[in-house]
Design an enzyme around this catalytic site. Structure first.
Site, PDB file in Angstrom:
ATOM      1  N   GLY A  90       0.927  -1.096   0.010  1.00  0.00           N
ATOM      2  CA  GLY A  90       0.112  -0.163   0.005  1.00  0.00           C
ATOM      3  C   GLY A  90       1.050   1.251  -0.007  1.00  0.00           C
ATOM      4  O   GLY A  90       2.176   1.131   0.018  1.00  0.00           O
ATOM      5  N   ASP A 125       8.521   6.165   7.968  1.00  0.00           N
ATOM      6  CA  ASP A 125       8.105   7.368   8.614  1.00  0.00           C
ATOM      7  C   ASP A 125       7.130   8.075   7.419  1.00  0.00           C
ATOM      8  O   ASP A 125       6.708   9.266   7.638  1.00  0.00           O
ATOM      9  CB  ASP A 125       9.380   8.272   9.033  1.00  0.00           C
ATOM     10  CG  ASP A 125      10.099   8.721   7.796  1.00  0.00           C
ATOM     11  OD1 ASP A 125       9.729   8.357   6.582  1.00  0.00           O
ATOM     12  OD2 ASP A 125      11.391   8.958   7.945  1.00  0.00           O
ATOM     13  N   ARG A 176       3.646  13.525  -8.538  1.00  0.00           N
ATOM     14  CA  ARG A 176       3.508  12.537  -9.536  1.00  0.00           C
ATOM     15  C   ARG A 176       2.185  12.659 -10.460  1.00  0.00           C
ATOM     16  O   ARG A 176       1.180  12.481  -9.848  1.00  0.00           O
ATOM     17  CB  ARG A 176       3.844  11.012  -9.081  1.00  0.00           C
ATOM     18  CG  ARG A 176       3.884  10.186 -10.382  1.00  0.00           C
ATOM     19  CD  ARG A 176       4.664   8.660  -9.854  1.00  0.00           C
ATOM     20  NE  ARG A 176       3.762   8.123  -8.915  1.00  0.00           N
ATOM     21  CZ  ARG A 176       4.203   7.104  -8.072  1.00  0.00           C
ATOM     22  NH1 ARG A 176       5.426   6.548  -8.242  1.00  0.00           N
ATOM     23  NH2 ARG A 176       3.289   6.533  -7.176  1.00  0.00           N
ATOM     24  N   ARG A 183      -1.751  -0.943 -10.079  1.00  0.00           N
ATOM     25  CA  ARG A 183      -0.705  -1.687 -10.112  1.00  0.00           C
ATOM     26  C   ARG A 183      -1.022  -3.334 -10.329  1.00  0.00           C
ATOM     27  O   ARG A 183      -2.244  -3.608  -9.729  1.00  0.00           O
ATOM     28  CB  ARG A 183       0.262  -1.629  -8.916  1.00  0.00           C
ATOM     29  CG  ARG A 183       0.631  -0.099  -8.502  1.00  0.00           C
ATOM     30  CD  ARG A 183       1.116  -0.190  -7.056  1.00  0.00           C
ATOM     31  NE  ARG A 183       1.112   1.225  -6.687  1.00  0.00           N
ATOM     32  CZ  ARG A 183       2.367   1.946  -6.481  1.00  0.00           C
ATOM     33  NH1 ARG A 183       3.557   1.349  -6.693  1.00  0.00           N
ATOM     34  NH2 ARG A 183       2.507   3.045  -6.030  1.00  0.00           N
ATOM     35  N   ASP A 252       4.321  -4.900  -7.200  1.00  0.00           N
ATOM     36  CA  ASP A 252       3.536  -3.585  -6.919  1.00  0.00           C
ATOM     37  C   ASP A 252       4.251  -2.341  -7.465  1.00  0.00           C
ATOM     38  O   ASP A 252       3.691  -1.365  -7.209  1.00  0.00           O
ATOM     39  CB  ASP A 252       3.935  -3.702  -5.296  1.00  0.00           C
ATOM     40  CG  ASP A 252       5.190  -3.405  -4.879  1.00  0.00           C
ATOM     41  OD1 ASP A 252       5.998  -4.675  -5.173  1.00  0.00           O
ATOM     42  OD2 ASP A 252       5.706  -2.615  -4.384  1.00  0.00           O
TER      43      ASP A 252
END
Length: 487
Positions: A90, A125, A176, A183, A252
């Site tokens: 994810g 993080d 992006r 995916r 992925d």
């Protein structure tokens, strides 16, 4: 042209609901400042390039504000990483802010990378560092300029927010763009968790939004898989033709639309080496340059497995069997063009293979060879390029066969030949050492080198006076940089 506030949103993926993604707000980074922006990417959204000069621009893409119609979501997916299945991945550091519709009716996902912690961050993080953000920006826009299918990058924003990887660094965000962020791993997640109704819903969404022509086929899901195979074959062929190494071809990181996706420790070949491994974490060489074709085939089979609740296995196998011949046809077509050949002959594959074997043995600079081949008449080019090879007898034999092959196509106007070859053989290529020099300057607060490098790479086929240093052979130290997956 539009201002930032005039973008029109239609968030189709968000409407699928919480089964497919989680609503998360971006976590701002401190003291944002624009590193670089792409006018070409901004044009995809109909944005006025002057918008990047506004203070609001950096603030927006550093998480300090949102559009009213944005619906930031972290997408859930899984995937095979280095051949091993990881059950839940994810968006661990990125958010799909929403989908913008431009004046041509095209949809563009806005995906903010480095946006902070999400439910899928695991032990991370949620941040991206400046160096990886610059590398993805440069590669995305350069591959687009080369004509290789890819996601795009609108901008990079730097900050003073500290992050810690192998060393202390600063956080950055990259915006992006892509027609879709679906995916292979999205489908794997719902297949392996046995959520087959959700799998069908996701496939229906993909058909409606990205493969509408497949709706007209008797078996739309089977038709969609076949098109994914075709698009992937075409993209991988261009990777191999231009010496691009992705570095982390996990499922992925494979785009359903056949786009080059998720740039990490990528590299373009300097000296030709089919065995080159650009990711220093890839101890087994699974994702070496020469393995990219079989790995793409393997990844497509993993996607096919995930679609077995929707498509008969025999149909999936039939489509999968098309991958290698499609790849080979696309690859040979591009390599013929790179060699200045206008027609196809049965011996062309062997001619290319012989050349690459000679380049491998002699450590010949891959990009410069093809560009130089078009700089002057073929016979004269053979004499000059000969000096780069170790096996001179072998090269002389190849050169004789190449000249004979070119002669069978008939006489050519040399200026036309030069223009045709230079249209497919870049003068400038994104070499790791060039990116590294620009990154080191940016880490010291000097964004000029990044912006200049981006400008040069945005016109890779054109001779650009004053920019000759970007086309030079790399120094020896520049050929051996180790690039990691860490972001």
């Amino acid at each position: 042209m539009k201002t930032l506030d005039q973008l029109a949103f239609d968030n189709r993926f968000a409407r699928l609901g919480d089964t497919f993604s989680t609503r998360v707000l971006p976590q701002p980074i401190e003291q944002p400042r624009l590193v670089v922006a792409s006018p070409a990417a901004m044009a995809l959204l109909d944005l006025d390039p002057g918008e990047s000069a506004r203070p609001e621009f950096a603030a927006l893409f550093a998480g300090h504000r949102l559009w009213q119609d944005a619906e930031p979501r972290a997408m859930v997916y899984s995937g095979h990483q280095f051949g091993m299945y990881n059950p839940q991945l994810g968006d661990g550091r990125g958010l799909l802010l929403g989908e913008v519709v431009n004046a041509r009716g095209e949809y563009w996902d806005l995906h903010l990378k480095g946006a902070g912690y999400t439910p899928y961050s695991r032990m991370g993080d949620g941040r991206a560092v400046l160096r990886s953000s610059i590398r993805e920006f440069l590669a995305s826009e350069h591959l687009a300029a080369l004509g290789i299918p890819t996601t795009r990058a609108l901008c990079v924003v730097a900050s003073t927010t500290p992050v810690y990887r192998e060393r202390a660094e600063t956080a950055a965000m990259l915006l992006r763009l892509s027609p879709s962020h679906l995916r292979f791993g999205h489908f794997e997640f719902f297949y392996y968790t046995r959520q087959h109704e959700a799998l069908r819903q996701l496939a229906e969404h993909a058909l409606d939004c990205h493969f509408p022509a497949c709706r007209e086929q008797a078996q739309p899901f089977a038709a969609m898989f076949r098109e994914v195979v075709e698009r992937t074959a075409a993209t991988i062929a261009l990777w191999q033709a231009y010496g691009f190494c992705h570095g982390v071809m996990n499922t992925d990181n494979m785009s359903l639309l056949g786009l080059t996706f998720d740039y990490g420790p990528y590299a373009f070949l300097d000296d030709f080496d089919a065995h080159h491994v650009c990711n220093h974490s890839d101890d087994s060489g699974r994702y070496s340059f020469e393995n990219q074709v079989p790995i793409a085939h393997w990844n497509l089979s993993a996607l096919g497995q995930a679609l077995t609740p929707l498509v008969a296995v025999e149909q999936l196998r039939e489509s999968l069997a098309l991958f290698l011949p499609l790849y080979q046809a696309h690859y040979l077509d591009r390599m013929r063009r790179r060699l200045g050949l206008r027609t196809a002959e049965d011996g062309d594959e062997v001619l290319v293979q012989r050349l690459l074997a000679l380049m491998q043995q002699g450590g010949v600079d891959y990009s410069r060879f093809f560009r130089s081949l078009g700089d002057e008449p073929a016979a004269a080019a053979m004499q000059r390029l000969r000096e780069d090879f170790v096996d001179l007898a072998g090269f002389d034999a190849w050169a004789a066969d190449y000249l004979a092959r070119a002669a069978r196509e008939g006489a050519q106007d040399e200026s036309e030949r030069r223009a045709r070859m230079h249209a497919v053989n870049p003068r400038y290529i994104l070499r790791n050492y060039l990116a590294q020099q620009a990154i080191e300057a940016a880490e010291q607060g000097d964004y000029g080198p990044v912006r200049e490098l981006h400008a040069v790479l945005s016109r890779p086929f054109a001779d650009q006076p004053g920019m000759e240093r970007y086309a030079e052979r790399p120094p020896e130290w520049g050929k051996h940089l180790e690039i990691s997956c860490s972001s």
